[in-house]
Design a protein around this motif. Sequence first.
Motif, PDB file in Angstrom:
ATOM      1  N   ALA A  11     -27.751  33.226  76.763  1.00  0.00           N
ATOM      2  CA  ALA A  11     -28.690  32.750  75.743  1.00  0.00           C
ATOM      3  C   ALA A  11     -30.009  33.505  75.863  1.00  0.00           C
ATOM      4  O   ALA A  11     -30.521  33.690  76.970  1.00  0.00           O
ATOM      5  N   PRO A  12     -30.582  33.973  74.750  1.00  0.00           N
ATOM      6  CA  PRO A  12     -31.862  34.692  74.812  1.00  0.00           C
ATOM      7  C   PRO A  12     -32.942  33.830  75.449  1.00  0.00           C
ATOM      8  O   PRO A  12     -33.050  32.629  75.154  1.00  0.00           O
ATOM      9  N   ALA A  13     -33.758  34.414  76.317  1.00  0.00           N
ATOM     10  CA  ALA A  13     -34.834  33.691  76.999  1.00  0.00           C
ATOM     11  C   ALA A  13     -36.176  34.024  76.356  1.00  0.00           C
ATOM     12  O   ALA A  13     -36.469  35.184  76.070  1.00  0.00           O
ATOM     13  N   SER A  14     -36.978  33.008  76.118  1.00  0.00           N
ATOM     14  CA  SER A  14     -38.333  33.182  75.595  1.00  0.00           C
ATOM     15  C   SER A  14     -39.299  32.513  76.570  1.00  0.00           C
ATOM     16  O   SER A  14     -39.044  31.408  77.041  1.00  0.00           O
ATOM     17  N   GLN A  15     -40.414  33.175  76.865  1.00  0.00           N
ATOM     18  CA  GLN A  15     -41.384  32.645  77.813  1.00  0.00           C
ATOM     19  C   GLN A  15     -42.677  32.288  77.089  1.00  0.00           C
ATOM     20  O   GLN A  15     -43.171  33.054  76.257  1.00  0.00           O
ATOM     21  N   PHE A  16     -43.228  31.105  77.417  1.00  0.00           N
ATOM     22  CA  PHE A  16     -44.429  30.613  76.750  1.00  0.00           C
ATOM     23  C   PHE A  16     -45.467  30.202  77.787  1.00  0.00           C
ATOM     24  O   PHE A  16     -45.136  29.543  78.789  1.00  0.00           O
ATOM     25  N   PRO A  17     -46.735  30.556  77.565  1.00  0.00           N
ATOM     26  CA  PRO A  17     -47.787  30.181  78.517  1.00  0.00           C
ATOM     27  C   PRO A  17     -48.142  28.702  78.390  1.00  0.00           C
ATOM     28  O   PRO A  17     -48.079  28.120  77.302  1.00  0.00           O
ATOM     29  N   LEU A  18     -48.512  28.110  79.510  1.00  0.00           N
ATOM     30  CA  LEU A  18     -49.013  26.739  79.545  1.00  0.00           C
ATOM     31  C   LEU A  18     -50.435  26.752  80.089  1.00  0.00           C
ATOM     32  O   LEU A  18     -50.801  27.631  80.875  1.00  0.00           O
ATOM     33  N   SER A  19     -51.220  25.776  79.699  1.00  0.00           N
ATOM     34  CA  SER A  19     -52.595  25.671  80.182  1.00  0.00           C
ATOM     35  C   SER A  19     -52.949  24.203  80.392  1.00  0.00           C
ATOM     36  O   SER A  19     -52.282  23.315  79.835  1.00  0.00           O
ATOM     37  N   PRO A  20     -53.976  23.918  81.186  1.00  0.00           N
ATOM     38  CA  PRO A  20     -54.372  22.524  81.387  1.00  0.00           C
ATOM     39  C   PRO A  20     -54.790  21.871  80.071  1.00  0.00           C
ATOM     40  O   PRO A  20     -55.369  22.524  79.194  1.00  0.00           O
ATOM     41  N   GLN A  21     -54.488  20.589  79.927  1.00  0.00           N
ATOM     42  CA  GLN A  21     -54.868  19.844  78.729  1.00  0.00           C
ATOM     43  C   GLN A  21     -56.350  19.499  78.820  1.00  0.00           C
ATOM     44  O   GLN A  21     -56.766  18.645  79.602  1.00  0.00           O
ATOM     45  N   THR A  60     -50.459  22.940  87.685  1.00  0.00           N
ATOM     46  CA  THR A  60     -49.575  23.699  88.590  1.00  0.00           C
ATOM     47  C   THR A  60     -48.728  24.714  87.836  1.00  0.00           C
ATOM     48  O   THR A  60     -48.638  25.887  88.219  1.00  0.00           O
ATOM     49  N   VAL A  61     -48.105  24.291  86.763  1.00  0.00           N
ATOM     50  CA  VAL A  61     -47.157  25.152  86.038  1.00  0.00           C
ATOM     51  C   VAL A  61     -47.906  26.015  85.026  1.00  0.00           C
ATOM     52  O   VAL A  61     -48.639  25.489  84.181  1.00  0.00           O
ATOM     53  N   LYS A  62     -47.703  27.308  85.108  1.00  0.00           N
ATOM     54  CA  LYS A  62     -48.433  28.260  84.262  1.00  0.00           C
ATOM     55  C   LYS A  62     -47.654  28.724  83.040  1.00  0.00           C
ATOM     56  O   LYS A  62     -48.246  29.174  82.060  1.00  0.00           O
ATOM     57  N   ASP A  63     -46.348  28.640  83.107  1.00  0.00           N
ATOM     58  CA  ASP A  63     -45.534  29.056  81.962  1.00  0.00           C
ATOM     59  C   ASP A  63     -44.154  28.435  82.072  1.00  0.00           C
ATOM     60  O   ASP A  63     -43.760  27.926  83.134  1.00  0.00           O
ATOM     61  N   VAL A  64     -43.415  28.496  80.985  1.00  0.00           N
ATOM     62  CA  VAL A  64     -42.071  27.928  80.933  1.00  0.00           C
ATOM     63  C   VAL A  64     -41.151  28.902  80.211  1.00  0.00           C
ATOM     64  O   VAL A  64     -41.549  29.527  79.216  1.00  0.00           O
ATOM     65  N   THR A  65     -39.950  29.074  80.746  1.00  0.00           N
ATOM     66  CA  THR A  65     -38.933  29.906  80.107  1.00  0.00           C
ATOM     67  C   THR A  65     -37.953  28.988  79.390  1.00  0.00           C
ATOM     68  O   THR A  65     -37.486  28.003  79.957  1.00  0.00           O
ATOM     69  N   VAL A  66     -37.652  29.329  78.139  1.00  0.00           N
ATOM     70  CA  VAL A  66     -36.861  28.436  77.296  1.00  0.00           C
ATOM     71  C   VAL A  66     -35.649  29.178  76.742  1.00  0.00           C
ATOM     72  O   VAL A  66     -35.761  30.309  76.259  1.00  0.00           O
ATOM     73  N   ARG A  67     -34.504  28.531  76.833  1.00  0.00           N
ATOM     74  CA  ARG A  67     -33.270  29.014  76.215  1.00  0.00           C
ATOM     75  C   ARG A  67     -32.672  27.873  75.395  1.00  0.00           C
ATOM     76  O   ARG A  67     -32.923  26.700  75.681  1.00  0.00           O
ATOM     77  N   ALA A  68     -31.868  28.213  74.396  1.00  0.00           N
ATOM     78  CA  ALA A  68     -31.263  27.168  73.565  1.00  0.00           C
ATOM     79  C   ALA A  68     -29.927  27.640  73.010  1.00  0.00           C
ATOM     80  O   ALA A  68     -29.714  28.839  72.771  1.00  0.00           O
ATOM     81  N   LEU A  69     -29.039  26.674  72.804  1.00  0.00           N
ATOM     82  CA  LEU A  69     -27.722  26.914  72.219  1.00  0.00           C
ATOM     83  C   LEU A  69     -27.365  25.733  71.329  1.00  0.00           C
ATOM     84  O   LEU A  69     -27.879  24.628  71.509  1.00  0.00           O
ATOM     85  N   HIS A  70     -26.477  25.971  70.375  1.00  0.00           N
ATOM     86  CA  HIS A  70     -25.946  24.863  69.583  1.00  0.00           C
ATOM     87  C   HIS A  70     -24.516  25.178  69.184  1.00  0.00           C
ATOM     88  O   HIS A  70     -24.088  26.338  69.185  1.00  0.00           O
ATOM     89  N   ASP A  71     -23.761  24.114  68.851  1.00  0.00           N
ATOM     90  CA  ASP A  71     -22.358  24.297  68.471  1.00  0.00           C
ATOM     91  C   ASP A  71     -22.094  23.878  67.026  1.00  0.00           C
ATOM     92  O   ASP A  71     -20.939  23.678  66.636  1.00  0.00           O
ATOM     93  N   GLY A  72     -23.151  23.739  66.242  1.00  0.00           N
ATOM     94  CA  GLY A  72     -23.019  23.310  64.856  1.00  0.00           C
ATOM     95  C   GLY A  72     -23.199  21.824  64.682  1.00  0.00           C
ATOM     96  O   GLY A  72     -23.461  21.359  63.569  1.00  0.00           O
TER      97      GLY A  72
END
Length: 275
Positions: A58-68, A79-91
Motif C-alpha cells: 500500500a502506498p505510504a504517505s507521511q504527514f507532520p504533526l505539531s503540538p495543539q 512526543t510524536v512528530k509525524d505519522v505514516t499512513v497507508r490505506a486499502l479497501h475492498d469495495g
Amino acid sequence: MVYHRNLGYVALIGCVLLSMTLWSPPVAVAQESVAVRAGVVKGVLPADDPNAAAWAGAPASQFPLSPQVHWQNRIQEATVKDVTVRALHDGNQVAILLEYADPTENPDDGAALEFMVGDKKAHFAHGQPMAQVEGGPVNIWFWKNKDGKAVDMNAKGFGTLKAQAHQDVTAKAAYANGTWKVVFSRSLSNEHVDEDVQVKPGEFISIAFAVWDGRKDAAGDLVEKGSQKAVSSWWYFRAEPPPDYSPYLYAVLAVGLAAGFQFVLIRKLKKGQSA
C-alpha cells in the motif's frame, strides 16, 4: 506500387485508432501529493492486522504533526512528530493504518482519525467554530491502548465531543521496537449520513490525524491528554475506484476493426489486379 501504398494507409489508420483508444488526458496529481490513497486490495482486507503483508504494497504517505496550540488546554511540546499512513479497501470496507514512533508503550497512548461530515467546511480542531465558519460537524475515530478498541465519535468544537449511539468503527493496534501501528476500519458508507463520513471511491475527502503519548510526568500526571496532543491540519483522502479496463477493450476492438478493414481492402485490391 498502389497496392503497397494502400497497405501503408491501412497501417496508419490502425495506429491512429489504437492511440485514440489508449490516450487519456493527464490526471491532476497536485492533490495526491498531500493525500492518502486507498488502493483496491487483492485478497483479504487486513482490517484486524497492523502487521499483515498486504500493507507493504500500500502506498505510504507521511504527514507532520505539531503540538495543539490553538485552544485551551494547549501543549507546547508533543512526543510524536509525524505519522505514516497507508490505506486499502475492498469495495465494501476501508482500512487505514497509522504508524508512528513512540519511545514507550503506555496504557493511555492513543490515536485518532478525523473527517469532515458532508459538504460543510469544518476546522480540524474538532470542527471548532471560527470567524465566518460555524464549525463542524466532524466524525472522529478514536483508539486508546488500554481500551483496545475504537470509539466512533462526533464533535462541533472543543467541549462537544461525544460518542455515537451506534459504533461502526473497529481498531487493532500493535507495538514493537518503539513504533505503534494502529489500523482503523469501517464500511465505506452507511446510513448515518449526518454523523459519519461517507467514502465514495474516486472522490477526495478531508482527513486529519491526532496522537497522544500516554506517558506521565514526575508527579504522576499525564503529559498528553484531551486537547493536549499532537495534531495535523486537514489533508486529503481518496479511495481509489476499481480498475477501468475499458480502454484496453476499445484498443482490441480498434485493432480488430483495422485488421478487418485491411482484410477487405486487400481482397478488393487482389480482385482488381486479377481482373
